[in-house]
Motif scaffolding. Structure first.
Motif, mmCIF file in Angstrom:
data_model
loop_
_atom_site.group_PDB
_atom_site.id
_atom_site.type_symbol
_atom_site.label_atom_id
_atom_site.label_comp_id
_atom_site.label_asym_id
_atom_site.label_seq_id
_atom_site.Cartn_x
_atom_site.Cartn_y
_atom_site.Cartn_z
ATOM 1 N N MET A 262 23.592 -23.186 -9.193
ATOM 2 C CA MET A 262 22.527 -22.207 -8.999
ATOM 3 C C MET A 262 22.775 -21.430 -7.708
ATOM 4 O O MET A 262 23.309 -21.961 -6.750
ATOM 5 N N ALA A 263 22.302 -20.237 -7.645
ATOM 6 C CA ALA A 263 22.437 -19.417 -6.455
ATOM 7 C C ALA A 263 21.464 -19.873 -5.408
ATOM 8 O O ALA A 263 20.500 -20.544 -5.672
ATOM 9 N N ASN A 264 21.743 -19.491 -4.175
ATOM 10 C CA ASN A 264 20.820 -19.816 -3.094
ATOM 11 C C ASN A 264 19.484 -19.141 -3.316
ATOM 12 O O ASN A 264 19.406 -17.964 -3.621
ATOM 13 N N GLN A 265 18.371 -19.894 -3.101
ATOM 14 C CA GLN A 265 17.046 -19.368 -3.321
ATOM 15 C C GLN A 265 16.232 -19.473 -2.050
ATOM 16 O O GLN A 265 16.417 -20.372 -1.262
ATOM 17 N N THR A 266 15.329 -18.548 -1.865
ATOM 18 C CA THR A 266 14.431 -18.614 -0.737
ATOM 19 C C THR A 266 13.142 -19.281 -1.147
ATOM 20 O O THR A 266 12.895 -19.553 -2.310
ATOM 21 N N ALA A 267 12.280 -19.534 -0.165
ATOM 22 C CA ALA A 267 11.018 -20.197 -0.437
ATOM 23 C C ALA A 267 10.116 -19.357 -1.314
ATOM 24 O O ALA A 267 9.158 -19.863 -1.872
ATOM 25 N N THR A 268 10.403 -18.069 -1.453
ATOM 26 C CA THR A 268 9.547 -17.203 -2.269
ATOM 27 C C THR A 268 10.166 -16.926 -3.640
ATOM 28 O O THR A 268 9.813 -15.970 -4.300
ATOM 29 N N ASN A 269 11.121 -17.802 -4.083
ATOM 30 C CA ASN A 269 11.781 -17.633 -5.379
ATOM 31 C C ASN A 269 12.439 -16.272 -5.497
ATOM 32 O O ASN A 269 12.268 -15.564 -6.486
ATOM 33 N N GLN A 270 13.134 -15.912 -4.453
ATOM 34 C CA GLN A 270 13.925 -14.687 -4.484
ATOM 35 C C GLN A 270 15.391 -15.063 -4.359
ATOM 36 O O GLN A 270 15.755 -15.945 -3.589
ATOM 37 N N THR A 271 16.224 -14.405 -5.140
ATOM 38 C CA THR A 271 17.663 -14.622 -5.065
ATOM 39 C C THR A 271 18.324 -13.272 -4.861
ATOM 40 O O THR A 271 17.979 -12.307 -5.541
ATOM 41 N N ARG A 272 19.223 -13.218 -3.918
ATOM 42 C CA ARG A 272 19.835 -11.947 -3.556
ATOM 43 C C ARG A 272 21.321 -11.978 -3.884
ATOM 44 O O ARG A 272 22.003 -12.976 -3.647
ATOM 45 N N TYR A 273 21.825 -10.869 -4.411
ATOM 46 C CA TYR A 273 23.213 -10.784 -4.834
ATOM 47 C C TYR A 273 23.898 -9.571 -4.229
ATOM 48 O O TYR A 273 23.265 -8.551 -3.972
ATOM 49 N N LYS A 274 25.194 -9.697 -4.034
ATOM 50 C CA LYS A 274 26.047 -8.558 -3.727
ATOM 51 C C LYS A 274 26.653 -8.112 -5.044
ATOM 52 O O LYS A 274 27.267 -8.907 -5.760
ATOM 53 N N VAL A 275 26.431 -6.848 -5.399
ATOM 54 C CA VAL A 275 26.917 -6.318 -6.674
ATOM 55 C C VAL A 275 28.014 -5.307 -6.389
ATOM 56 O O VAL A 275 27.794 -4.334 -5.664
ATOM 57 N N GLY A 276 29.179 -5.540 -6.931
ATOM 58 C CA GLY A 276 30.316 -4.665 -6.678
ATOM 59 C C GLY A 276 30.400 -3.535 -7.672
ATOM 60 O O GLY A 276 30.210 -3.723 -8.877
ATOM 61 N N GLY A 277 30.658 -2.340 -7.198
ATOM 62 C CA GLY A 277 30.967 -1.228 -8.067
ATOM 63 C C GLY A 277 29.851 -0.263 -8.363
ATOM 64 O O GLY A 277 30.063 0.710 -9.082
ATOM 65 N N MET A 278 28.654 -0.488 -7.833
ATOM 66 C CA MET A 278 27.578 0.489 -8.066
ATOM 67 C C MET A 278 27.863 1.737 -7.248
ATOM 68 O O MET A 278 27.986 1.656 -6.028
ATOM 69 N N ASP A 279 27.979 2.877 -7.917
ATOM 70 C CA ASP A 279 28.276 4.092 -7.174
ATOM 71 C C ASP A 279 27.342 5.240 -7.514
ATOM 72 O O ASP A 279 27.517 6.345 -7.034
ATOM 73 N N CYS A 280 26.360 4.988 -8.372
ATOM 74 C CA CYS A 280 25.426 6.060 -8.693
ATOM 75 C C CYS A 280 24.112 5.453 -9.157
ATOM 76 O O CYS A 280 24.014 4.253 -9.404
ATOM 77 N N ALA A 281 23.110 6.313 -9.296
ATOM 78 C CA ALA A 281 21.783 5.836 -9.657
ATOM 79 C C ALA A 281 21.744 5.239 -11.052
ATOM 80 O O ALA A 281 20.992 4.302 -11.321
ATOM 81 N N SER A 282 22.565 5.756 -11.971
ATOM 82 C CA SER A 282 22.537 5.225 -13.331
ATOM 83 C C SER A 282 23.019 3.784 -13.364
ATOM 84 O O SER A 282 22.561 2.988 -14.187
ATOM 85 N N CYS A 283 23.952 3.443 -12.457
ATOM 86 C CA CYS A 283 24.413 2.048 -12.366
ATOM 87 C C CYS A 283 23.238 1.139 -12.030
ATOM 88 O O CYS A 283 23.028 0.101 -12.665
ATOM 89 N N ALA A 284 22.480 1.525 -11.005
ATOM 90 C CA ALA A 284 21.341 0.705 -10.580
ATOM 91 C C ALA A 284 20.297 0.607 -11.682
ATOM 92 O O ALA A 284 19.718 -0.462 -11.912
ATOM 93 N N THR A 285 20.073 1.708 -12.396
ATOM 94 C CA THR A 285 19.070 1.712 -13.467
ATOM 95 C C THR A 285 19.460 0.764 -14.588
ATOM 96 O O THR A 285 18.624 0.018 -15.113
ATOM 97 N N LYS A 286 20.729 0.778 -14.963
ATOM 98 C CA LYS A 286 21.186 -0.101 -16.040
ATOM 99 C C LYS A 286 21.025 -1.571 -15.657
ATOM 100 O O LYS A 286 20.570 -2.388 -16.460
ATOM 101 N N ILE A 287 21.414 -1.907 -14.424
ATOM 102 C CA ILE A 287 21.303 -3.296 -13.984
ATOM 103 C C ILE A 287 19.840 -3.709 -13.916
ATOM 104 O O ILE A 287 19.454 -4.788 -14.380
ATOM 105 N N ASP A 288 19.009 -2.845 -13.322
ATOM 106 C CA ASP A 288 17.576 -3.137 -13.197
ATOM 107 C C ASP A 288 16.953 -3.392 -14.569
ATOM 108 O O ASP A 288 16.244 -4.384 -14.785
ATOM 109 N N THR A 289 17.221 -2.498 -15.507
ATOM 110 C CA THR A 289 16.625 -2.617 -16.842
ATOM 111 C C THR A 289 17.084 -3.884 -17.552
ATOM 112 O O THR A 289 16.280 -4.596 -18.164
ATOM 113 N N ALA A 290 18.385 -4.178 -17.457
ATOM 114 C CA ALA A 290 18.927 -5.344 -18.154
ATOM 115 C C ALA A 290 18.366 -6.649 -17.599
ATOM 116 O O ALA A 290 17.958 -7.539 -18.348
#
Length: 760
Positions: free
Chosen positions: A1-29
């Motif tokens: 499992m990934a590292n989790q904080t006390a507030t049930n948040q998990t943070r990731y480094k995502v490679g290759g996002m270079d435009c807004a559509s990239c972020a939208t696709k990941i967010d939606t999925a």
């Protein structure tokens, strides 16, 4: 499992996002997956934060992101990210030395929250080769060495070859251009299909695929190939621009030296700076960068703190003073005790805070995100109507109107519009951080520009927080003798007034005699035997019990009190010798900083718990409205009153003892010098501690909003122009894709101007 904080948040480094559509696709999925409560994706920082209820499968989340063609790596975090001033816990700042000796109680960060990694390594997720059509790892080195750059070059070469062969064999040019087009379109189409399955059917890749295939169908394969190539060029430029924005804040980490000189058992050896443990002792030679946050154990030097705080003048440092990683030691060696591990030093925390702040969307950005959800399907509908309805009229050409419909598909891509706000905000957050101005998110940055009133604490904000000797009055002895005897009595005392006297004696290079039989008289003063004489230093009231104060002297003392100064009377051998006046003086930049706020049309008011006389004296010097003798709830009430009067209020203080007022204000701003309080409390922080930086922060916000408005105008303006010219038949597919990628690149370049903008 990934590292989790006390507030049930998990943070990731995502490679290759270079435009807004990239972020939208990941967010939606990711948002559609079980157990996921919220998702925040930042293109600028290349990060994703997932808020979940603990029941979801985080491994599945990572697989979903890699399935879209991006690399993903879980990031560990030591503690939950503090959201705003509302979360600040009030501390007791009790002290007993009077109004000018306010003592600040800074706190350390909370206990670390650690997790564990499971059997798989998040940093080594395999990336589906070719799925996204180009490399989704961070672009390092020259662009032409990246997979994204290589694909663009190959498609460009194929297009040139197709033009050559098509010219020689015209009868086959349609097939040749289709083949060249497919080299670039196949990976784009695969991305479109994956995005559609993940919940984003109207992605730019899908619009691109429909347009290219449609162009081939109506026998415009040459234009289809050119459009695919231009699309890839646009994406490549977006990636380069996004990489530069990301590197701006990450470049701060390069300020910390790789190695350090560790002292152990009387020996000094070079070790990696990342290996330094809290409590270690390091040697910092003159001219070296300091490799860790710490406290000086020995040595006096001037330290250049410009990399961290933006302060252009080196700051004098001596034993007991704090120093920060990445700053530059001046003219003398320092022995420093390390107080923070490499991942927790000041620069690392600044980078982490800015990256996390970039994930917090501004109101304008949230509006545009909502707008784009309806905008893109609407564009598809309009394009379909343009392609279908006119040909139903007798005499109209199907090829002509289908061609126009395909062009409208490309014109309608929302990339430039969606990136217009986050690109500007990311650039401003980075530019501010490099100047020592930290703002926790786009909402904070946007609100700062709307501030119309600023309420400031006095001690430590408008003043230095340390009393200084302002007057030495000789009655029976000369001024040097008065200071010499007073310093003898105060030697060894940690009382703020005593420290002021000792500092003045040191500055004047006074030889301090030895004091014997020293005694503190509670609430009155201190006595000792110095050079065989009984010496007393204390309040005027206590001194009047020992000697008679002439009326002229009493009037002089009363005048000093009216100026907000604390006066101590010196009696030597039973004879009135002199007096020393001290006051917590305004910061050197306070008056100019307040004037800058006033010039910007911002109302300023001082809120302080100090007595009215002291506060009024400082207020008169600075030209600011004063509200004194306030309890914390009084400050909160006044902030509320200002808001009810229609002001947008910022409260400036140390971030702890003004907690109620900070929470009540629209924006809470912490003043500090790189401390935990300055970095982790309130909505924004001024690391340099300069009053002038508050107006600079507000101006940066206004400049950012102007940039955002320019970006939106560029994005929508170009689309409107090409929409009209396409419908009337002036422009076609080539200009359509240029309208999209060109607008995106222009918007990004315009936003990047904020990185180099001068912050006064």
């Amino acid at each position: 499992m990934a590292n989790q904080t006390a507030t049930n948040q998990t943070r990731y480094k995502v490679g290759g996002m270079d435009c807004a559509s990239c972020a939208t696709k990941i967010d939606t999925a990711v948002r559609r997956m079980p157990g996921i409560e919220d998702v925040s994706v930042s293109v600028a920082a290349g990060t994703m934060t997932v808020t979940h209820d603990g029941s979801g499968d985080l491994t599945a989340v990572e697989k979903k992101v890699t399935g879209l063609g991006y690399s993903v790596r879980a990031l560990g975090r030591r503690a939950p990210f503090p959201i705003a001033a509302n979360n600040v816990q009030e501390r007791d700042h009790g002290h007993e030395h009077g109004p000018d000796c306010k003592q600040h109680d800074h706190h350390d960060g909370g206990p670390g929250h650690s997790g564990h990694h499971g059997a798989h390594d998040h940093s080594r997720h395999a990336e589906p080769e070719g799925l996204h059509g180009h490399d989704h790892r961070p672009m390092e080195g020259p662009w032409w060495k990246s997979a994204k750059g290589r694909l663009t070059i190959v498609v460009g070469i194929a297009l040139v070859i197709a033009y050559g062969i098509g010219h020689l064999i015209p009868s086959y040019d349609s097939y040749i251009f289709t083949a060249a087009m497919l080299i670039g379109l196949v990976p784009i189409a695969r991305r479109a299909i994956m995005a559609a399955f993940a919940g984003t059917p109207f992605s730019i890749e899908m619009l691109m695929t429909i347009a290219a295939v449609g162009a081939v169908v109506i026998d415009a394969s040459e234009e289809a190939a050119a459009v695919v190539f231009l699309f890839l060029v646009g994406e490549l430029l977006e990636g380069v621009a996004a990489g530069k924005a990301r590197e701006s804040i990450q470049s701060l980490t390069a300020l910390v030296p790789k190695n350090a000189l560790l002292e152990e058992n009387g020996q000094t050896r070079e070790v990696p700076a990342a290996s330094l443990a809290v409590g270690s002792t390091i040697l910092v030679r003159p001219g070296d960068r300091i490799s860790a946050d710490g406290v000086i154990l020995a040595g006096d030097s001037a330290v250049d703190e410009a990399p961290v705080t933006g302060e252009s003048t080196p700051v004098a440092k001596s034993e007991g003073d704090k120093v920060f990683a990445g700053t530059i030691n001046g003219n003398a060696a320092l022995r420093v005790r390390v107080t923070a591990a490499a991942e927790d030093n000041t620069i690392a925390r600044v980078v982490r805070l800015v990256e996390e702040a970039q994930e917090k969307k501004a109101p304008t950005e949230r509006f545009i995100d909502r707008f784009s959800r309806y905008y893109t399907p609407s564009v598809v509908a309009v394009a379909a109507l343009v392609a279908i309805l006119p040909p139903l009229v007798p005499g109209a050409s199907w090829n002509e109107w289908v061609y126009k419909g395909l062009a409208i598909l490309l014109i309608g891509c929302p990339c430039a519009l969606v990136i217009s706000t986050p690109a500007a905000i990311a650039a401003s957050l980075s530019a501010g951080a490099r100047r020592g101005l930290l703002m926790k998110g786009g909402a904070v940055l946007e609100t700062l520009g709307k501030i119309t009133a600023v309420a400031l604490d006095k001690t430590g904000t408008l003043t230095s927080g340390k009393p200084q000797v302002t007057d030495i009055i000789a009655f029976g002895r000369n001024a040097d003798d008065v200071l010499r005897f007073a310093a003898a009595l105060e030697t060894g005392s940690s009382h703020p007034l005593a420290q002021a006297i000792l500092t003045k004696a040191d500055d004047d290079e006074i030889d301090i005699p030895v004091a014997n039989e020293a005694k503190a008289l509670g609430g009155k003063g201190v006595t000792a035997v110095v050079e065989g004489l009984d010496v007393f230093l204390g309040s005027p009231k206590a001194a009047a019990e020992r000697v008679s104060l002439p009326m002229a002297h009493a009037r002089r003392i009363a005048g000093l009190n009216d100026e907000g100064k604390t006066v101590s009377i010196l009696i030597v051998g039973g004879v009135l010798a002199g007096a020393i006046a001290m006051r917590d003086e305004p910061r050197p930049d306070a008056k100019a900083g307040l004037q800058a706020l006033t010039d910007a049309g911002v109302k300023t008011v001082m809120l302080t718990g100090d007595n009215a006389r002291t506060a009024a004296a400082i207020g008169n010097d600075l030209g600011i409205e004063v509200r004194a003798e306030l309890m914390p709830e009084d400050k909160q009430r006044i902030v509320g009153e200002l808001k009810r009067e229609g002001f947008v209020v910022a409260k400036v203080g140390d971030g702890i003892n003004d907690a109620p007022a900070l929470a009540a204000a629209d924006i809470g701003i912490a003043m500090g010098g790189g401390t935990d309080v300055a970095l982790e409390t309130a909505d924004a922080a001024v690391l340099h501690g300069s009053v002038g930086d508050i107006s600079a922060m507000i101006e940066l916000s206004k400049r950012t909003m102007r940039n955002i408005h320019q970006n939106i105008a560029i994005a929508l303006g170009l689309k409107a122009v090409f929409l009209v010219t396409t419908i009337i038949g002036v422009t076609g597919l080539w200009p359509a894709i240029l309208a999209d990628t060109g607008a995106t690149v222009l918007v990004t370049i315009n936003a990047l101007r904020l990185l180099k903008a001068r912050i006064s």
